[in-house]
Scaffold this motif. Structure first.
Motif, PDB file in Angstrom:
ATOM      1  N   UNK A  20     -60.927  98.786   8.406  1.00 22.39           N
ATOM      2  CA  UNK A  20     -60.879 100.013   7.403  1.00 22.39           C
ATOM      3  C   UNK A  20     -62.069 100.778   7.677  1.00 22.39           C
ATOM      4  N   UNK A  21     -63.035 100.436   8.211  1.00 23.59           N
ATOM      5  CA  UNK A  21     -64.280 101.295   8.522  1.00 23.59           C
ATOM      6  C   UNK A  21     -63.790 102.696   9.267  1.00 23.59           C
ATOM      7  N   UNK A  31     -71.485 104.899   9.624  1.00 18.16           N
ATOM      8  CA  UNK A  31     -73.048 104.122   8.847  1.00 18.16           C
ATOM      9  C   UNK A  31     -73.107 102.984   9.888  1.00 18.16           C
ATOM     10  N   UNK A  32     -72.556 102.631  10.852  1.00 24.01           N
ATOM     11  CA  UNK A  32     -72.675 101.351  11.660  1.00 24.01           C
ATOM     12  C   UNK A  32     -74.426 101.390  12.080  1.00 24.01           C
ATOM     13  N   UNK A  33     -75.006 102.562  12.543  1.00 25.56           N
ATOM     14  CA  UNK A  33     -76.169 102.291  12.978  1.00 25.56           C
ATOM     15  C   UNK A  33     -77.215 101.944  12.058  1.00 25.56           C
ATOM     16  N   UNK A  34     -77.186 102.661  10.724  1.00 25.04           N
ATOM     17  CA  UNK A  34     -78.147 102.289   9.838  1.00 25.04           C
ATOM     18  C   UNK A  34     -77.816 100.846   9.258  1.00 25.04           C
ATOM     19  N   UNK A  35     -76.541 100.636   8.994  1.00 25.06           N
ATOM     20  CA  UNK A  35     -76.328  99.344   8.744  1.00 25.06           C
ATOM     21  C   UNK A  35     -76.951  98.256   9.537  1.00 25.06           C
ATOM     22  N   UNK A 221     -80.680  99.864   4.105  1.00 24.84           N
ATOM     23  CA  UNK A 221     -79.505 100.656   4.438  1.00 24.84           C
ATOM     24  C   UNK A 221     -79.608 102.174   3.860  1.00 24.84           C
ATOM     25  N   UNK A 222     -80.052 102.374   2.810  1.00 23.02           N
ATOM     26  CA  UNK A 222     -80.374 103.665   2.140  1.00 23.02           C
ATOM     27  C   UNK A 222     -81.451 104.222   2.937  1.00 23.02           C
ATOM     28  N   UNK A 223     -82.556 103.559   3.303  1.00 23.42           N
ATOM     29  CA  UNK A 223     -83.758 104.029   3.825  1.00 23.42           C
ATOM     30  C   UNK A 223     -83.322 104.475   5.031  1.00 23.42           C
TER      31      UNK A 223
END
Length: 230
Positions: A20-21, A31-35, A221-223
């Motif tokens: 579902x991503x 968002x895969x890289x920040x995660x 993740x937010x950072x």
């Protein structure tokens, strides 16, 4: 097939979220890289903790349920755990906050933080001789104090709500790991280092441990997301 049990649990945890991503309304794949960065950063201290506790026999693994590859006495699946479980958690947080307004929870930050700190302090003081209990409550307490009073983050209430929503999944995954529906647990705990209060087969400490891990991964993740936008 028994040796694939732990791996299968992890696969089932991430499979639906991963598929579902790529949904056009979600696009979490961006968002895969920040995660991945956040999960890697958080995994380092948690894996060190894991290795030390394994060598000290505070917990240990039943290798009959793993594929047999170990690194510093940890099954490969245990290392993957620190990426698979946070992936599902962050994906869920992303989806819920994307499609629902949770602004009202900002006003509950103080209440939530104070209640959780009190619980952690009481558990830690009452069971200071039990290493898993003490370390888990102390780390969670420190995270909450730093995030709320120093960084003044306004999303702790949102994160806590999402964690509550995730609890059915938590009970399913951790339940299997601790022996629910299996002949024996995949992860075993030294009774001298836990309170002994269990939710089905899951030590109460695991819920606190998971909450601390979730907050840390979400923070980084937010950072890293903000860094990518600069």
């Amino acid at each position: 097939m028994q040796q694939f049990t732990y791996f299968t649990i992890l696969f089932c945890t991430v499979f639906v979220c991963f598929i579902f991503s790529f949904h056009k309304r979600i696009v979490f794949y961006k968002q895969f890289i920040p995660f991945i960065k956040s999960a890697f950063v958080v995994s380092i201290p948690f894996l060190v903790w894991d290795v030390i506790f394994t060598y000290q026999k505070i917990w240990w693994f039943n290798y009959d349920y793993t594929i047999g590859v170990t690194i510093f006495a940890l099954p490969l699946e245990e290392i993957l755990f620190f990426f698979c479980i946070p992936f599902s958690c962050v994906f869920t947080f992303f989806c819920i906050t994307k499609f629902f307004s949770l602004k009202g929870l900002k006003g509950l930050n103080n209440v939530i933080v104070f209640i959780l700190i009190i619980i952690c302090v009481l558990l830690g003081l009452l069971h200071y001789g039990k290493w898993y209990t003490l370390l888990t409550t102390a780390i969670t307490c420190c995270i909450l104090v730093y995030f709320h009073f120093v960084l003044k983050l306004n999303w702790i209430g949102k994160a806590t709500l999402v964690y509550i929503i995730l609890l059915p999944g938590f009970f399913s995954v951790n339940g299997l790991l601790t022996g629910s529906f299996l002949n024996s647990p995949i992860v075993n705990y030294n009774s001298n280092h836990i309170i002994g209060l269990r939710m089905f087969t899951i030590p109460i400490e695991d819920m606190i441990y998971g909450y601390a891990q979730f907050l840390l991964v979400l923070f980084f993740y937010k950072y890293f997301n903000l860094k990518n936008e600069e």
